[in-house]
Design an enzyme around this catalytic site. Structure first.
Site, PDB file in Angstrom:
ATOM      1  N   HIS A  61      48.109  38.867  40.313  1.00  0.00           N
ATOM      2  CA  HIS A  61      47.369  38.872  40.774  1.00  0.00           C
ATOM      3  C   HIS A  61      46.653  37.270  40.919  1.00  0.00           C
ATOM      4  CE1 HIS A  61      43.101  39.176  41.988  1.00  0.00           C
ATOM      5  NE2 HIS A  61      42.673  40.713  42.508  1.00  0.00           N
ATOM      6  N   GLU A 105      46.618  40.394  50.049  1.00  0.00           N
ATOM      7  CA  GLU A 105      44.803  40.077  49.222  1.00  0.00           C
ATOM      8  C   GLU A 105      45.011  38.588  49.812  1.00  0.00           C
ATOM      9  OE1 GLU A 105      42.648  41.794  45.635  1.00  0.00           O
ATOM     10  OE2 GLU A 105      44.375  40.341  44.819  1.00  0.00           O
TER      11      GLU A 105
HETATM   12  P1  PGA Z   1      36.700  42.512  45.668  1.00  0.00           P
HETATM   13  O1  PGA Z   1      38.423  42.032  44.700  1.00  0.00           O
HETATM   14  O2  PGA Z   1      36.905  44.302  46.713  1.00  0.00           O
HETATM   15  O3  PGA Z   1      36.146  42.415  45.262  1.00  0.00           O
HETATM   16  O4  PGA Z   1      37.091  41.120  47.000  1.00  0.00           O
HETATM   17  C1  PGA Z   1      39.478  42.516  44.983  1.00  0.00           C
HETATM   18  C2  PGA Z   1      40.713  42.216  43.936  1.00  0.00           C
HETATM   19  O5  PGA Z   1      40.332  40.518  44.127  1.00  0.00           O
HETATM   20  O6  PGA Z   1      41.052  42.696  43.455  1.00  0.00           O
END
Ligand code: PGA
Length: 249
Positions: free
Chosen positions: A93, A160
């Site tokens: 992440h 992401e």
């Molecule tokens: P968010 O976070 O939905 O608050 O944008 C997603 C993540 O970082 O896993």
């Protein structure tokens, strides 16, 4: 039927065990009769032993270390997680890269260790730049070193983009088309690392400001196999709405 996967990333929330238990119970009740979705709650380590996974609500961790046990102060091994009934672990992440200085080489070793312990890996890739490019290619190629082709089915890839995370400074919500592009990019790289067939079958989901109003768009138009909501998953009712929005569509 291949289920859509919706993974709540609670991050360092909630503040107390009482709230964690309460929110988990609300979600458990709310998703009991869901058919098309596999909901997963990735909670802080400290809450995992008391949140009991069921066959319709799975548990995940947000990190793990290497090996089974040993002299690694402050760390938690994949085997220890597995022994608690945890099925998934988030690795790679961007917040761990940013705040804990985690490098992709370490993420790679963690992925190998987690797969070895029988956990499914939620592998996040993404960059600050709008267009998926060489940073993501590096994350995938380095992160997947030594991963066997037949183990790709045990991974959930998350596109992401860092700029789309709800708490990022200059947040812009990604469009389903941008998610689609990110997914295609990941598939292309997977094709080069493994082969076309493996890449075609890989599970790719989207993360970054996912909520009940946009999740269907990411799945339908963005062709994503699910979502990884962070902030929106902290409200158990909103998480249930996301799961139902997909289950009922
Ligand atoms: P968010 O976070 O939905 O608050 O944008 C997603 C993540 O970082 O896993």
């Amino acid at each position: 039927m291949v289920k859509i996967i919706i993974i709540a990333n609670w991050k360092m929330n909630p503040a107390t065990l009482t709230e964690a238990k309460r929110n988990f119970e609300i979600i458990k009740k709310g998703v009991r009769n869901i058919k098309k979705v596999e909901p997963v709650i990735c909670a802080p380590f400290i809450f995992l032993p008391v949140l009991k996974a069921t066959n319709y609500l799975k548990l995940g961790a947000q990190d793990c270390f290497l090996g089974e046990r040993g002299p690694f102060t402050g760390e938690v091994s994949p085997k220890q997680l597995k022994s608690l009934g945890v099925g998934y672990v988030i690795l790679g992440h961007s917040e761990r890269r940013k705040h804990s200085g985690e490098l992709t080489e370490l993420v790679n070793r963690k992925i190998i260790a987690a797969l070895g312990a029988g956990l499914k890996v939620i592998f996040c890739v993404g960059s600050e730049t709008k267009k998926p490019g060489k940073e993501m290619r590096y994350q995938l190629k380095t992160g997947l070193k030594g991963v066997k082709k037949q183990d790709v089915a045990k991974l959930v890839f998350v596109y992401e983009p860092v700029w789309a995370i709800s708490t990022s400074k200059n947040k812009v919500v990604a469009t389903p088309q941008e998610a689609l592009k990110g997914g295609l990019y990941i598939r292309d790289i997977l094709g080069k690392i493994f082969d076309e067939e493996t890449a075609k079958k890989a599970k790719i989901i989207y993360g970054g400001s996912v909520d009940s109003s946009n999740i269907r768009g990411f799945i339908k138009e963005g062709k994503m196999a699910g979502g990884l909501p962070g902030a929106a998953s902290l409200d158990p009712h909103e998480f249930i709405r996301m799961v139902k929005a997909v289950d009922e569509s």
